[in-house]
Design an enzyme around this catalytic site. Sequence first.
Site, PDB file in Angstrom:
ATOM      1  CE1 TYR A  64      -3.437  -2.929   0.797  1.00 48.51           C
ATOM      2  CE2 TYR A  64      -4.317  -1.049  -0.394  1.00 48.51           C
ATOM      3  CZ  TYR A  64      -4.420  -2.377   0.000  1.00 48.51           C
ATOM      4  OH  TYR A  64      -5.489  -3.135  -0.413  1.00 48.51           O
ATOM      5  CD  GLN A  97     -15.187  -1.225 -10.201  1.00 47.10           C
ATOM      6  OE1 GLN A  97     -15.054  -2.423  -9.882  1.00 47.10           O
ATOM      7  NE2 GLN A  97     -15.181  -0.819 -11.458  1.00 47.10           N
ATOM      8  CG  ASP A 100      -7.258   7.111  -8.268  1.00 45.95           C
ATOM      9  OD1 ASP A 100      -7.055   6.440  -9.297  1.00 45.95           O
ATOM     10  OD2 ASP A 100      -8.245   7.861  -8.151  1.00 45.95           O
ATOM     11  CG  HIS A 115     -13.985  -1.066  -4.437  1.00 48.15           C
ATOM     12  ND1 HIS A 115     -13.591  -1.495  -5.686  1.00 48.15           N
ATOM     13  CD2 HIS A 115     -15.194  -1.644  -4.202  1.00 48.15           C
ATOM     14  CE1 HIS A 115     -14.530  -2.319  -6.174  1.00 48.15           C
ATOM     15  NE2 HIS A 115     -15.506  -2.420  -5.288  1.00 48.15           N
ATOM     16  CB  CYS A 123      -7.653   2.859  14.509  1.00 54.76           C
ATOM     17  SG  CYS A 123      -7.032   1.734  15.775  1.00 54.76           S
ATOM     18  CB  CYS A 145      -5.820   3.171  20.629  1.00 56.33           C
ATOM     19  SG  CYS A 145      -5.931   2.082  19.188  1.00 56.33           S
TER      20      CYS A 145
HETATM   21  C1  BV8 Z   1     -18.245  -8.306  -1.267  1.00 55.00           C
HETATM   22  C2  BV8 Z   1      -9.768  -1.962  -2.995  1.00 55.00           C
HETATM   23  C3  BV8 Z   1     -19.780  -9.364   0.052  1.00 55.00           C
HETATM   24  C4  BV8 Z   1      -8.517  -2.530  -2.467  1.00 55.00           C
HETATM   25  C5  BV8 Z   1     -10.855  -3.659  -4.408  1.00 55.00           C
HETATM   26  C6  BV8 Z   1     -14.988 -15.775  -4.676  1.00 55.00           C
HETATM   27  C7  BV8 Z   1     -14.202 -15.719  -3.549  1.00 55.00           C
HETATM   28  C8  BV8 Z   1     -14.138 -14.569  -2.734  1.00 55.00           C
HETATM   29  C9  BV8 Z   1     -14.889 -13.447  -3.067  1.00 55.00           C
HETATM   30  C10 BV8 Z   1     -15.672 -13.516  -4.201  1.00 55.00           C
HETATM   31  C11 BV8 Z   1     -15.722 -14.656  -5.013  1.00 55.00           C
HETATM   32  N1  BV8 Z   1     -16.556 -14.400  -6.045  1.00 55.00           N
HETATM   33  C12 BV8 Z   1     -17.040 -13.133  -5.941  1.00 55.00           C
HETATM   34  C13 BV8 Z   1     -16.529 -12.594  -4.807  1.00 55.00           C
HETATM   35  C14 BV8 Z   1     -16.814 -11.244  -4.313  1.00 55.00           C
HETATM   36  C15 BV8 Z   1     -15.609 -10.347  -4.566  1.00 55.00           C
HETATM   37  C16 BV8 Z   1     -15.268 -10.341  -6.050  1.00 55.00           C
HETATM   38  O1  BV8 Z   1     -15.953  -9.732  -6.841  1.00 55.00           O
HETATM   39  N2  BV8 Z   1     -14.201 -11.070  -6.422  1.00 55.00           N
HETATM   40  C17 BV8 Z   1     -13.872 -11.182  -7.837  1.00 55.00           C
HETATM   41  C18 BV8 Z   1     -12.436 -10.747  -8.094  1.00 55.00           C
HETATM   42  C19 BV8 Z   1     -14.120 -12.619  -8.256  1.00 55.00           C
HETATM   43  N3  BV8 Z   1     -16.026  -9.035  -4.159  1.00 55.00           N
HETATM   44  C20 BV8 Z   1     -15.853  -8.669  -2.882  1.00 55.00           C
HETATM   45  O2  BV8 Z   1     -15.277  -9.331  -2.054  1.00 55.00           O
HETATM   46  C21 BV8 Z   1     -16.479  -7.335  -2.501  1.00 55.00           C
HETATM   47  N4  BV8 Z   1     -17.207  -7.483  -1.293  1.00 55.00           N
HETATM   48  O3  BV8 Z   1     -18.674  -8.908  -2.203  1.00 55.00           O
HETATM   49  O4  BV8 Z   1     -18.753  -8.428  -0.023  1.00 55.00           O
HETATM   50  C22 BV8 Z   1     -20.055  -9.621   1.456  1.00 55.00           C
HETATM   51  C23 BV8 Z   1     -21.370  -9.851   1.786  1.00 55.00           C
HETATM   52  C24 BV8 Z   1     -21.663 -10.124   3.081  1.00 55.00           C
HETATM   53  C25 BV8 Z   1     -20.653 -10.142   4.052  1.00 55.00           C
HETATM   54  C26 BV8 Z   1     -19.332  -9.906   3.707  1.00 55.00           C
HETATM   55  C27 BV8 Z   1     -19.015  -9.646   2.390  1.00 55.00           C
HETATM   56  C28 BV8 Z   1     -15.392  -6.294  -2.258  1.00 55.00           C
HETATM   57  C29 BV8 Z   1     -14.714  -5.991  -3.553  1.00 55.00           C
HETATM   58  C30 BV8 Z   1     -13.740  -4.826  -3.360  1.00 55.00           C
HETATM   59  C31 BV8 Z   1     -12.332  -5.329  -3.420  1.00 55.00           C
HETATM   60  N5  BV8 Z   1     -11.429  -4.188  -3.357  1.00 55.00           N
HETATM   61  N6  BV8 Z   1     -10.060  -2.588  -4.298  1.00 55.00           N
HETATM   62  C32 BV8 Z   1      -7.339  -2.121  -3.299  1.00 55.00           C
HETATM   63  O5  BV8 Z   1      -7.511  -1.493  -4.367  1.00 55.00           O
HETATM   64  O6  BV8 Z   1      -6.228  -2.434  -2.847  1.00 55.00           O
HETATM   65  S1  BV8 Z   1     -11.179  -4.312  -5.933  1.00 55.00           S
HETATM   66  C33 BV8 Z   1     -10.089  -3.752  -7.117  1.00 55.00           C
HETATM   67  O7  BV8 Z   1     -10.586  -4.289  -8.347  1.00 55.00           O
HETATM   68  C34 BV8 Z   1     -10.076  -2.249  -7.330  1.00 55.00           C
HETATM   69  O8  BV8 Z   1     -10.991  -1.535  -6.549  1.00 55.00           O
HETATM   70  C35 BV8 Z   1     -10.469  -2.123  -8.784  1.00 55.00           C
HETATM   71  O9  BV8 Z   1     -11.079  -0.961  -9.090  1.00 55.00           O
HETATM   72  C36 BV8 Z   1     -11.382  -3.263  -8.873  1.00 55.00           C
HETATM   73  C37 BV8 Z   1     -11.928  -3.659 -10.192  1.00 55.00           C
HETATM   74  O10 BV8 Z   1     -10.932  -3.687 -11.111  1.00 55.00           O
HETATM   75  P1  BV8 Z   1     -11.003  -2.594 -12.303  1.00 55.00           P
HETATM   76  O11 BV8 Z   1     -11.143  -1.242 -11.699  1.00 55.00           O
HETATM   77  O12 BV8 Z   1     -12.021  -3.010 -13.277  1.00 55.00           O
HETATM   78  O13 BV8 Z   1      -9.549  -2.699 -12.854  1.00 55.00           O
HETATM   79  P2  BV8 Z   1      -9.002  -3.812 -13.858  1.00 55.00           P
HETATM   80  O14 BV8 Z   1      -7.519  -3.718 -13.862  1.00 55.00           O
HETATM   81  O15 BV8 Z   1      -9.650  -5.126 -13.569  1.00 55.00           O
HETATM   82  O16 BV8 Z   1      -9.553  -3.346 -15.289  1.00 55.00           O
HETATM   83  C38 BV8 Z   1      -9.081  -2.142 -15.848  1.00 55.00           C
HETATM   84  C39 BV8 Z   1      -9.840  -1.958 -17.140  1.00 55.00           C
HETATM   85  O17 BV8 Z   1      -9.468  -0.706 -17.701  1.00 55.00           O
HETATM   86  C40 BV8 Z   1      -9.528  -3.029 -18.168  1.00 55.00           C
HETATM   87  O18 BV8 Z   1     -10.750  -3.481 -18.726  1.00 55.00           O
HETATM   88  C41 BV8 Z   1      -8.692  -2.271 -19.220  1.00 55.00           C
HETATM   89  O19 BV8 Z   1      -8.951  -2.748 -20.537  1.00 55.00           O
HETATM   90  C42 BV8 Z   1      -9.215  -0.876 -19.075  1.00 55.00           C
HETATM   91  N7  BV8 Z   1      -8.259   0.180 -19.419  1.00 55.00           N
HETATM   92  C43 BV8 Z   1      -6.901   0.148 -19.358  1.00 55.00           C
HETATM   93  N8  BV8 Z   1      -6.400   1.353 -19.739  1.00 55.00           N
HETATM   94  C44 BV8 Z   1      -7.477   2.151 -20.033  1.00 55.00           C
HETATM   95  C45 BV8 Z   1      -8.656   1.408 -19.832  1.00 55.00           C
HETATM   96  N9  BV8 Z   1      -9.880   1.927 -20.033  1.00 55.00           N
HETATM   97  C46 BV8 Z   1      -9.959   3.211 -20.463  1.00 55.00           C
HETATM   98  N10 BV8 Z   1      -8.866   3.997 -20.673  1.00 55.00           N
HETATM   99  C47 BV8 Z   1      -7.625   3.497 -20.475  1.00 55.00           C
HETATM  100  N11 BV8 Z   1      -6.546   4.264 -20.701  1.00 55.00           N
HETATM  101 ZN    ZN Z   2      -6.734   3.281  17.463  1.00 55.16          ZN
END
Ligand code: BV8
Ligand code: ZN
Length: 239
Positions: A64, A97, A100, A115, A123, A145
């Site tokens: 991070y 999502q 930044d 996100h 904390c 803390c």
């Molecule tokens: C939830 C913060 C429910 C942190 C992020 C199986 C196992 C475990 C979990 C799951 C599972 N199946 C589904 C899940 C749920 C899981 C999920 O979806 N997993 C996926 C991967 C399978 N989701 C969760 O866990 C979410 N929570 O569901 O909770 C729940 C219910 C009850 C009780 C408890 C829980 C939480 C999801 C949030 C995760 N955190 N980020 C960090 O960043 O460090 S996700 C991370 O991926 C980022 O936020 C990012 O934004 C996000 C998505 O990715 P994209 O933004 O789309 O980026 P990516 O690189 O993939 O794509 C970029 C695109 O841009 C490409 O298409 C490319 O072609 C294009 N591009 C490139 N250049 C350009 C462009 N486009 C335009 N112009 C350009 N120049």
């Molecule tokens: Zn604290």
Amino acid sequence: MFESIADKLYQAKKIVFVTGAGISQESGIPTFRGKDGLWRKYDAMQLATIDAFYENPKLVWEWYEERRKNILAAKPNAGHVTIADLEKFKQVRVLTQNIDGLHQLAGSSQVYELHGSIITIKCTVCDFKEKITGEFSELPPICKCGNILRPDVVWFGEQLPQDVWSGAIMQANSCNVMFVVGTSLAVSPANMLPIYAKQNGATIIEVNPEETPMSKSMDLSIRSTSAKVLPELLSIVSK
Ligand code: BV8
Ligand code: ZN
């Protein structure tokens, strides 16, 4: 570029943008799954989780801190700036999502951080939460803390902030036009938002150099980058 939906754009009252890492790519912030992928060195699916954090807080924090340094030095690009400028002509909401803060830096005033934010630090135990833009001298950083601090981001397996998520659904259900920009739509539940917009009868447009699972159901899917394409919008809506 937008000829086929120019009148929809012109008549639209509310335009919603769902954005992902791709919109910040032209600001020098690597995407997640692209070839320049952030997660080249690490497997973020492993690291952006609560378990990884408690197992190895130092490693997760090193990841991070590396990202924070890059993000805090980054500038909004023409894509972010156009979305902010559109507020002069339309009701605009940004459901991002990204963690930044570049939409806010560009001047967007209605941003839903689905996100969380890498700039806000909280904390793991007490209610300390603050924007911190400096570097930490020691990792993991410790709260007054005595407990470990963490970035205020949503990790895999964690719920999205309830108020932000319900607000985002409300916006998707009440917009006339939705742009889906720079997201692979790989992550749920954020990837449901274009479906809600479609169900509400909105016109949905995708801007992405690559195909996504929803490209075929878009009213218009533009194979290009956001910084190139979005500025064209201004000439249409400002007529
Ligand atoms: C939830 C913060 C429910 C942190 C992020 C199986 C196992 C475990 C979990 C799951 C599972 N199946 C589904 C899940 C749920 C899981 C999920 O979806 N997993 C996926 C991967 C399978 N989701 C969760 O866990 C979410 N929570 O569901 O909770 C729940 C219910 C009850 C009780 C408890 C829980 C939480 C999801 C949030 C995760 N955190 N980020 C960090 O960043 O460090 S996700 C991370 O991926 C980022 O936020 C990012 O934004 C996000 C998505 O990715 P994209 O933004 O789309 O980026 P990516 O690189 O993939 O794509 C970029 C695109 O841009 C490409 O298409 C490319 O072609 C294009 N591009 C490139 N250049 C350009 C462009 N486009 C335009 N112009 C350009 N120049
Ligand atoms: Zn604290």
